[in-house]
Design a protein around this motif. Sequence first.
Motif, PDB file in Angstrom:
ATOM      1  N   GLY A 174       1.056  -1.300   0.014  1.00 29.86           N
ATOM      2  CA  GLY A 174      -0.522  -0.151  -0.078  1.00 29.86           C
ATOM      3  C   GLY A 174       1.093   0.991  -0.082  1.00 29.86           C
ATOM      4  O   GLY A 174       0.709   1.765  -1.107  1.00 29.86           O
ATOM      5  N   LEU A 175       2.037   1.360   1.121  1.00 27.36           N
ATOM      6  CA  LEU A 175       2.484   2.804   1.200  1.00 27.36           C
ATOM      7  C   LEU A 175       3.826   2.484   0.354  1.00 27.36           C
ATOM      8  O   LEU A 175       3.387   3.731  -0.480  1.00 27.36           O
ATOM      9  N   ARG A 230       4.087   1.723  -2.676  1.00 30.44           N
ATOM     10  CA  ARG A 230       3.590   1.699  -4.416  1.00 30.44           C
ATOM     11  C   ARG A 230       2.588   2.878  -4.584  1.00 30.44           C
ATOM     12  O   ARG A 230       2.325   3.301  -5.760  1.00 30.44           O
ATOM     13  N   SER A 231       2.193   3.328  -3.452  1.00 29.58           N
ATOM     14  CA  SER A 231       1.285   4.958  -3.400  1.00 29.58           C
ATOM     15  C   SER A 231       1.941   5.926  -3.382  1.00 29.58           C
ATOM     16  O   SER A 231       2.464   7.225  -4.188  1.00 29.58           O
ATOM     17  N   ASN A 242       4.552   7.277  -6.633  1.00 27.53           N
ATOM     18  CA  ASN A 242       3.693   8.009  -7.300  1.00 27.53           C
ATOM     19  C   ASN A 242       3.596   9.421  -6.684  1.00 27.53           C
ATOM     20  O   ASN A 242       3.238  10.005  -7.683  1.00 27.53           O
ATOM     21  N   GLU A 243       3.650   9.741  -5.258  1.00 25.69           N
ATOM     22  CA  GLU A 243       3.748  10.870  -4.894  1.00 25.69           C
ATOM     23  C   GLU A 243       4.788  11.986  -4.694  1.00 25.69           C
ATOM     24  O   GLU A 243       5.231  12.558  -4.167  1.00 25.69           O
TER      25      GLU A 243
END
Length: 267
Positions: free
Chosen positions: A171-172, A174-175, A178-179
């Motif tokens: 979750g973190l 791979r999120s 992109n951020e």
Amino acid sequence: MALDTGLQGVHVLITGASGGIGIEVTRSFLQLGAKVSAHYNSSQRELSEISSSSLKAIQAELTREDDIVKLFDAAEEAYGTPVQILIVNHGVWPTQSVELADMTLSQWRNTHAVNLDGSFLLCRDFLRRLRGKSAQILEPVSICFIGSTAGKFGEADHADYSSTKSALMYGLTRSLKNEIIRIAPKGRVNSVDPGYVKTPLVEEVTKNEKLMAVALASTPLRKTALPIDIANQVVVVSSPTLSGHLTGVNVSVDGGMEGRCLFPPQA
């Protein structure tokens, strides 16, 4: 051939730095010329034995927002520059085996508060403080989570722990990959995921030959890792020169483990 890791003078914050893996990660970054802010919760342990002008030990309770702010403030004050590389290594693994059907809400919440909420707070403050910084500061920026085979395969009787590791690894990681580039265009986010490692935390477990036979049944190398095995990979994925095009990746350091064995292997 000498390899330039690009870590000379880079400011690294390592959480859980007084633990078995954390202390080896700390030593490895120091050997490569990094400036290290080493977080600990209740005890400095081996950190106090390291003599280096490039090491600053800082206490913080990572489930408290105020402590997170103070941690980053102290780190910046120590070196006069923001944290550029964040190693999220801290965590709690309840040693008692408890089936989910018998687990208390307080245990579930505590494990998630330490492992997951603490990681969220760290990453949030880390990223906020990098906004608007110069290209030179942002060049080596990265986050490395310490995951686990428990997050990949699950771990019976430790669902609280395995669920937090899955959240970090998938979750973190791979999120945030992109951020982070919105703040640091070359910023990267990865995780290094060990299996069993010979640390004080699991010392009694690794002494149990029957349990280890089950644990290593699906592991081709048939051995547990040493803390330096994990530290080496953390350094590599954090290096802007060795891994500058690596992001959103889970690096398994588990001897080739392919899954969980529920029953002892037959002789």
